[in-house]
Design a protein around this motif. Structure first.
Motif, mmCIF file in Angstrom:
data_model
loop_
_atom_site.group_PDB
_atom_site.id
_atom_site.type_symbol
_atom_site.label_atom_id
_atom_site.label_comp_id
_atom_site.label_asym_id
_atom_site.label_seq_id
_atom_site.Cartn_x
_atom_site.Cartn_y
_atom_site.Cartn_z
ATOM 1 N N VAL A 287 0.847 -1.203 0.000
ATOM 2 C CA VAL A 287 0.000 0.000 0.000
ATOM 3 C C VAL A 287 0.881 1.252 0.000
ATOM 4 O O VAL A 287 1.782 1.395 0.821
ATOM 5 C CB VAL A 287 -0.946 0.010 1.225
ATOM 6 C CG1 VAL A 287 -1.725 1.332 1.278
ATOM 7 C CG2 VAL A 287 -1.911 -1.171 1.140
ATOM 8 N N ARG A 288 0.635 2.123 -0.970
ATOM 9 C CA ARG A 288 1.387 3.377 -1.051
ATOM 10 C C ARG A 288 0.442 4.546 -1.338
ATOM 11 O O ARG A 288 -0.507 4.400 -2.125
ATOM 12 C CB ARG A 288 2.410 3.315 -2.200
ATOM 13 C CG ARG A 288 3.600 2.435 -1.939
ATOM 14 C CD ARG A 288 4.546 3.048 -0.922
ATOM 15 N NE ARG A 288 5.700 2.189 -0.684
ATOM 16 C CZ ARG A 288 5.747 1.200 0.217
ATOM 17 N NH1 ARG A 288 4.703 0.944 0.984
ATOM 18 N NH2 ARG A 288 6.828 0.467 0.357
ATOM 19 N N ASP A 289 0.783 5.687 -0.747
ATOM 20 C CA ASP A 289 0.089 6.940 -1.043
ATOM 21 C C ASP A 289 1.028 7.692 -1.985
ATOM 22 O O ASP A 289 1.911 8.407 -1.550
ATOM 23 C CB ASP A 289 -0.139 7.718 0.264
ATOM 24 C CG ASP A 289 -0.967 8.964 0.047
ATOM 25 O OD1 ASP A 289 -1.289 9.267 -1.119
ATOM 26 O OD2 ASP A 289 -1.288 9.638 1.038
ATOM 27 N N HIS B 248 -4.421 9.494 -0.517
ATOM 28 C CA HIS B 248 -5.073 8.508 -1.387
ATOM 29 C C HIS B 248 -4.251 7.218 -1.477
ATOM 30 O O HIS B 248 -3.729 6.882 -2.549
ATOM 31 C CB HIS B 248 -5.280 9.083 -2.796
ATOM 32 C CG HIS B 248 -6.236 10.236 -2.826
ATOM 33 N ND1 HIS B 248 -5.822 11.546 -2.764
ATOM 34 C CD2 HIS B 248 -7.584 10.265 -2.872
ATOM 35 C CE1 HIS B 248 -6.873 12.344 -2.788
ATOM 36 N NE2 HIS B 248 -7.962 11.592 -2.850
ATOM 37 N N PRO B 249 -4.132 6.492 -0.354
ATOM 38 C CA PRO B 249 -3.354 5.248 -0.405
ATOM 39 C C PRO B 249 -4.040 4.196 -1.275
ATOM 40 O O PRO B 249 -5.275 4.149 -1.321
ATOM 41 C CB PRO B 249 -3.300 4.801 1.057
ATOM 42 C CG PRO B 249 -4.433 5.495 1.737
ATOM 43 C CD PRO B 249 -4.708 6.754 0.965
#
Ligand code: AMP
Ligand code: MG
Length: 522
Positions: free
Chosen positions: A175-177, A183-184
Motif C-alpha cells: 500500500v502506497r500513497d 489517497h493510499p
C-alpha cells in the motif's frame, strides 16, 4: 547444483550487532545487523540482466528455475548467504537526519565472480529491518521496474552505477500513497537484486563520526579501500597518506559521475548523502528522471518541488556540498584539514576537466578553445528558449550539413510550435557561429561524427517509456520491460526497427504521474 562462492568480508571485517531481527532501534557501535528476509507469497521472475548473470558467473538458464525466484525474493538462501542490513546516516535535503540504515534493503553477502572480483548482492524490498522505522520494508513494482531498467541503462551508457541482477514479482500487495495526498492504494510488490562491490555511502561514514566512534569510522574506511580501491593493495590498515589519496579519489570519481549525469541528461532527484556511493556509482534509483526539453531547473521529484535543491543544473554543486559533509565526517582520521581540502579542490578540477571534455565531444569539437564557453552558454539559451529536446538536439547536431546548416534539421526536437517560431532566429544565428567554430578544427567529418555519436546517446530511458512498460507489467504483461532491456543495451546505436523508442516525450506524458512527476513514495 553447485553454488557460487561467498566471502562476506563486510560482516567479517566490521563489527555487527549481537541482536538478530527485532524492533526498530538505534544501533550503536555496529555497521550492520543480522536480519531475516520476510518471505513473499508467490515469487516470479520478471526479468534478469544477462550481462550481470554472466559477470557473476551464473549460467543464464539458472533464472528459469523456480529456486532462483525464491532466492532473489528472499524466500530461500544459498549456502554462504548471510542476510543483513547496513547501518548508516545521512544529510537529507540539507539537514542531518541521524541514523537511517537499510530500512528495506537486505544484503545477502558478497559473491566471488569468476574473475575473482567480489560483488555484494542486495535485495531491495525484502522486508523490515531494525532500520525500517515506521515503514514496511517493501518496494512496489513501478519503482522496482524503474530501478532495474535504469541501472542497466546507465551501465550501457557508460555511466558508473550499481547493477541490477534480477527483478522478481512478490505476489503480495503493497500500500502506497503515491503523492502523499491522502489517497493510499494497493499496488503489486517486487524485489530487485542490486549488485556492487560495496554499497557503502557517504552516510555510512557520517553516522559513526557523528557519534564520535572513530574506531568504527576508521574500520569502514579501511574496508571501503579494500573493497573498491584495489590499487592501494589489500592491507589490514592504511596510513594517513593513503587515506588522503583515497579521499581525493572519492572526490574525483564523484566529479566524473556528475560530468556523466550532465552529459546524458540524468537527474537523480534525491542526492541526499545516504544516496551517494563511496565508489562514485549512481545508487538508489528513486524519483529520478531524464531531461526531455532542456531545462537546468528541472527536477522530476515532486517532494523537492518547492526548493528544487536537486534540479538538473545544480547536481555538480550538490555533489560538492555532499563531499564537504563527507570530509567533515572523515576529519577525525586526519591531522589537519589540508588533505581533505586538497581532495575537495581535486573535485573541482576533475569536474571542470571531465565536463569540458564531454561538452566538446557532445559538440563534436576536437578540443576546448578560447570562446567556447560563450558558444555553449548561448546554445543553452537557445535550447531553453525553444524548449528543445536535449537528446534529440545533440544527435541531430551530429548529422547536420556543415556547409549549409538548416534549422529544419531540428524540427523534431521542439515540443511547441510557438516556442519553435520564437527561437528560430536564435537557432539560425547559433548554427552559423557553430559551423564557423567547427571549421577551426582540422578534424574530418567522419571523426567529428564518431566523436559526437559516442558522447550523445540516441536512446535514454525517458520517463514515459519506463511508465509504459510499468503500466503493461501492472496488467501482467512484461513484454514492455523486455523490449526496453533490448534497446537500452545499445544506446548510441539503436536499430532502425526500434526508432520509435527515440521519439520525444508525447504530449499526454507532460503532466502524467510517473512521466514528469514522481514522489519519493516507492
Ligand atoms: P530513500 O529515500 O529511498 O533513499 O530512503 C531513505 C531511507 O528510508 C532509507 O533508510 C531507506 O531504507 C528508508 N526507507 C525507504 N522506504 C522504506 C520502506 N518502504 N520501508 C522501510 N524503510 C524505507
Ligand atoms: Mg536511499
Amino acid at each position: 547444483m553447485s553454488f557460487p562462492r561467498f566471502d562476506n568480508s563486510f560482516l567479517r571485517e566490521l563489527p555487527g550487532e549481537a541482536m538478530t531481527d527485532g524492533p526498530p532501534r538505534q544501533v550503536e557501535g555496529a555497521a550492520w545487523s543480522r536480519v531475516t528476509p520476510t518471505p513473499v507469497a508467490d515469487p516470479q521472475v520478471v526479468a534478469v540482466s544477462a550481462e550481470v548473470m554472466s559477470l557473476l558467473g551464473l549460467p543464464a538458464r539458472m533464472a528459469d528455475d523456480p529456486a532462483f525466484a525464491r532466492v532473489f525474493a528472499g524466500n530461500a538462501l544459498w549456502p554462504g548467504m548471510e542476510p543483513h542490513a547496513a547501518n548508516y546516516g545521512g544529510h537529507q535535503f540539507g539537514h542531518w537526519a541521524g541514523q537511517l540504515g537499510d530500512g528495506r534493503a537486505i544484503g545477502l553477502g558478497a559473491m566471488i565472480a569468476p574473475d575473482g572480483q567480489r560483488f555484494e548482492l542486495q535485495l531491495k524490498g525484502a522486508g523490515r529491518t531494525p532500520y525500517s522505522r515506521g515503514a514496511d520494508g517493501r518496494a512496489v513494482l513501478r519503482s522496482s521496474v524503474r530501478e532495474f531498467l535504469c541501472s542497466e541503462a546507465m551501465h550501457h551508457l557508460g555511466v558508473p552505477t550499481t547493477r541490477a541482477l534480477s527483478l522478481v514479482r512478490t505476489g503480495d500487495q503493497v500500500v502506497r500513497d503515491m503523492f502523499y495526498d491522502g489517497h493510499p492504494a494497493a499496488e503489486p510488490g517486487a524485489i530487485v537484486c542490486r549488485v556492487a562491490p560495496t554499497f557503502l555511502r557517504f552516510g555510512s561514514f557520517e553516522l559513526p563520526s557523528s557519534r564520535n566512534d572513530v574506531d568504527l569510522l576508521r574500520a569502514l574506511v579501511h574496508h571501503a579501500i579494500r573493497q573498491g580501491f584495489a590499487h592501494y593493495g589489500v592491507e589490514d590498515t592504511y596510513p594517513e597518506s593513503t587515506l588522503a589519496s583515497w579521499f581525493r579519489e572519492v572526490c574525483e570519481r564523484t566529479a566524473t559521475l556528475m560530468a556523466h549525469w550532465m552529459r546524458v541528461g540524468f537527474v537523480h532527484g534525491v542526492m541526499n548523502t545516504d544516496n551517494m556511493s563511496i565508489l562514485g556509482l549512481t545508487i538508489d534509483y528513486g524519483p529520478y528522471g531524464w531531461i526531455d526539453n532542456f531545462d537546468p531547473d528541472w527536477t522530476p521529484n515532486t517532494t523537492d518541488r518547492q526548493h528544487r535543491r536537486y534540479r538538473y543544473g545544480q547536481q555538480p554543486q550538490v555533489a560538492y556540498w555532499n563531499l564537504q559533509r563527507l570530509a567533515q565526517a572523515l576529519a577525525p582520521l586526519f591531522h589537519g584539514v589540508e588533505a581533505l581540502q586538497e581532495g575537495l579542490a581535486a573535485y573541482v578540477t576533475r569536474f571542470q576537466a571531465d565536463h569540458a571534455a564531454f561538452t566538446t565531444a557532445k559538440l563534436g569539437l576536437a578540443r576546448w578553445r578560447e570562446g567556447d564557453e560563450a558558444l555553449v552558454e548561448s546554445l543553452h539559451e537557445v535550447l531553453v528558449a525553444g524548449e528543445m529536446d536535449m537528446t534529440l538536439f545533440y544527435r541531430a547536431l551530429g548529422d547536420i550539413c556543415l556547409q549549409t546548416p538548416q534549422s529544419d534539421a531540428f524540427a523534431h526536437t521542439f515540443y511547441d510550435d510557438a516556442r519553435r517560431q520564437s527561437a528560430e532566429p536564435l537557432l539560425v544565428d547559433w548554427l552559423g557561429r557553430y559551423v564557423a567554430r567547427v571549421a577551426q578544427d582540422d578534424a574530418s567529418v567522419a571523426e567529428r561524427t564518431a566523436l559526437m555519436h559516442a558522447a550523445n546517446p540516441a536512446f535514454v530511458l525517458r520517463n514515459y517509456l519506463a511508465q509504459q512498460a510499468i503500466d503493461k507489467a501492472t496488467e501482467g504483461d512484461d513484454s514492455g520491460i523486455h523490449d526496453l532491456m533490448r534497446v537500452l543495451r545499445t544506446p548510441y546505436d539503436v536499430a532502425p526497427e526500434d526508432a520509435h523508442y527515440l521519439a520525444r516525450r508525447p504530449d499526454w506524458a507532460r503532466v502524467k504521474a510517473g512521466c514528469s512527476m514522481l514522489s519519493c513514495s516507492s
